[in-house]
Scaffold this motif. Sequence first.
Motif, PDB file in Angstrom:
ATOM      1  N   ILE A   1       0.852  -1.191   0.000  1.00  0.00           N
ATOM      2  CA  ILE A   1       0.000   0.000   0.000  1.00  0.00           C
ATOM      3  C   ILE A   1       0.886   1.238   0.000  1.00  0.00           C
ATOM      4  CG2 ILE A   1      -1.775   1.280   1.254  1.00  0.00           C
ATOM      5  CD1 ILE A   1      -2.720  -1.351   2.418  1.00  0.00           C
ATOM      6  N   PRO A   2       0.757   2.100  -0.994  1.00  0.00           N
ATOM      7  CA  PRO A   2       1.627   3.286  -1.034  1.00  0.00           C
ATOM      8  C   PRO A   2       1.256   4.266   0.073  1.00  0.00           C
ATOM      9  CG  PRO A   2      -0.027   3.400  -2.762  1.00  0.00           C
ATOM     10  CD  PRO A   2      -0.159   2.036  -2.143  1.00  0.00           C
ATOM     11  N   SER A   3       2.212   5.058   0.486  1.00  0.00           N
ATOM     12  CA  SER A   3       1.969   6.063   1.520  1.00  0.00           C
ATOM     13  C   SER A   3       1.104   7.190   0.962  1.00  0.00           C
ATOM     14  CB  SER A   3       3.299   6.625   2.026  1.00  0.00           C
ATOM     15  OG  SER A   3       4.031   7.194   0.946  1.00  0.00           O
ATOM     16  N   LEU A   4       0.261   7.748   1.823  1.00  0.00           N
ATOM     17  CA  LEU A   4      -0.664   8.796   1.414  1.00  0.00           C
ATOM     18  C   LEU A   4       0.017  10.160   1.448  1.00  0.00           C
ATOM     19  CD1 LEU A   4      -3.861   7.684   3.374  1.00  0.00           C
ATOM     20  CD2 LEU A   4      -3.357   7.316   0.956  1.00  0.00           C
ATOM     21  N   PRO A   5      -0.379  11.066   0.555  1.00  0.00           N
ATOM     22  CA  PRO A   5       0.156  12.437   0.625  1.00  0.00           C
ATOM     23  C   PRO A   5      -0.372  13.152   1.863  1.00  0.00           C
ATOM     24  CG  PRO A   5      -1.556  12.271  -1.052  1.00  0.00           C
ATOM     25  CD  PRO A   5      -1.276  10.867  -0.595  1.00  0.00           C
ATOM     26  N   TRP A   6       0.211  14.300   2.203  1.00  0.00           N
ATOM     27  CA  TRP A   6      -0.121  14.995   3.444  1.00  0.00           C
ATOM     28  C   TRP A   6      -1.567  15.473   3.486  1.00  0.00           C
ATOM     29  CZ3 TRP A   6      -1.907  19.956   3.274  1.00  0.00           C
ATOM     30  CH2 TRP A   6      -1.729  20.653   2.069  1.00  0.00           C
TER      31      TRP A   6
ATOM     32  N   ARG B   1      -4.103  14.006   2.539  1.00  0.00           N
ATOM     33  CA  ARG B   1      -5.036  12.910   2.779  1.00  0.00           C
ATOM     34  C   ARG B   1      -4.765  12.236   4.117  1.00  0.00           C
ATOM     35  NH1 ARG B   1      -5.648   9.071  -2.364  1.00  0.00           N
ATOM     36  NH2 ARG B   1      -7.331   8.338  -0.988  1.00  0.00           N
ATOM     37  N   SER B   2      -4.107  12.951   4.998  1.00  0.00           N
ATOM     38  CA  SER B   2      -3.803  12.394   6.309  1.00  0.00           C
ATOM     39  C   SER B   2      -5.049  12.380   7.187  1.00  0.00           C
ATOM     40  CB  SER B   2      -2.698  13.216   6.984  1.00  0.00           C
ATOM     41  OG  SER B   2      -3.133  14.550   7.182  1.00  0.00           O
ATOM     42  N   VAL B   3      -5.003  11.549   8.224  1.00  0.00           N
ATOM     43  CA  VAL B   3      -6.157  11.388   9.108  1.00  0.00           C
ATOM     44  C   VAL B   3      -6.439  12.676   9.884  1.00  0.00           C
ATOM     45  CG1 VAL B   3      -7.076  10.081  11.064  1.00  0.00           C
ATOM     46  CG2 VAL B   3      -5.740   8.910   9.303  1.00  0.00           C
ATOM     47  N   ILE B   4      -5.401  13.330  10.378  1.00  0.00           N
ATOM     48  CA  ILE B   4      -5.584  14.548  11.172  1.00  0.00           C
ATOM     49  C   ILE B   4      -6.262  15.640  10.347  1.00  0.00           C
ATOM     50  CG2 ILE B   4      -4.422  16.335  12.486  1.00  0.00           C
ATOM     51  CD1 ILE B   4      -4.405  13.608  13.809  1.00  0.00           C
ATOM     52  N   LEU B   5      -5.809  15.818   9.113  1.00  0.00           N
ATOM     53  CA  LEU B   5      -6.402  16.854   8.266  1.00  0.00           C
ATOM     54  C   LEU B   5      -7.849  16.525   7.926  1.00  0.00           C
ATOM     55  CD1 LEU B   5      -5.969  19.478   6.751  1.00  0.00           C
ATOM     56  CD2 LEU B   5      -5.162  18.164   4.790  1.00  0.00           C
ATOM     57  N   HIS B   6      -8.140  15.259   7.675  1.00  0.00           N
ATOM     58  CA  HIS B   6      -9.517  14.862   7.383  1.00  0.00           C
ATOM     59  C   HIS B   6     -10.416  15.077   8.597  1.00  0.00           C
ATOM     60  CE1 HIS B   6      -9.134  12.199   3.545  1.00  0.00           C
ATOM     61  NE2 HIS B   6      -8.501  13.358   3.433  1.00  0.00           N
ATOM     62  N   MET B   7      -9.920  14.812   9.780  1.00  0.00           N
ATOM     63  CA  MET B   7     -10.711  15.038  10.988  1.00  0.00           C
ATOM     64  C   MET B   7     -11.014  16.524  11.169  1.00  0.00           C
ATOM     65  SD  MET B   7      -8.811  12.387  13.606  1.00  0.00           S
ATOM     66  CE  MET B   7      -9.680  13.052  15.012  1.00  0.00           C
TER      67      MET B   7
END
Length: 227
Positions: free
Chosen positions: A184-189, A191-197
Amino acid sequence: SVIKEKKEALGKVLNEDRLVSAPYKLNFRDDKESVVVCRKKLSKEEVVQSRNAVEKDYYFQMYYDDLLIWGFIGKVDKEWKTHPSEYKYFLYKHIQFDILYNKDRVIEISPQMDPHSLVDLTEDKEVDVDFIATVALPFGTIVVIVLIWTLVTSLLLMLGGIAGKNSKAEFQAPCRTTKYPREIPSLPWYRSVILHMAMAGFLPFSAIYIELYYIFASVWGHKIYTI
């Protein structure tokens, strides 16, 4: 003269329009001198209400031969005064109507407020006036707004749920699947969990805040609901 209310369409009700017959009799091409149309003694409570209306820039709105007429009901004297407690509040009591016509048709009408014919509303005491107009948002308008918002929103939500449930189809994978695991490739910044929250909380809050602001401004702030 007896003031009679006029039945309004739903659009004007939601726009907080309330039309009544005015005590003015403006016959075509008939000049008139100053005529007293109403005499009233304002109680202390009515003086406070009128002063608040003047402070909030309340205005009257009338129609003559389907031509719009409007003007402020009073003014606040702030000249050479630094503190709000020093302001003077006045109610206009003399309106002059200037009517322009072409042959047998009225083409323009404008009200002129007499700056020398005023009623002082600064102090909380009874005063005698020759003219006054009061505007308020009726309880029926609030009920209509709440019913429309509740019924329309609930009905659309129910219909959307039923349509979504009945229109579901079997899932079709867009490509063939395999049993071999892949990296699984790493996600760009972004699409991070903190930003989505953060965005998941900020966007709904902003939408709800703006919606409530305009609703409260239209119900209690005498503004037109535009959202």
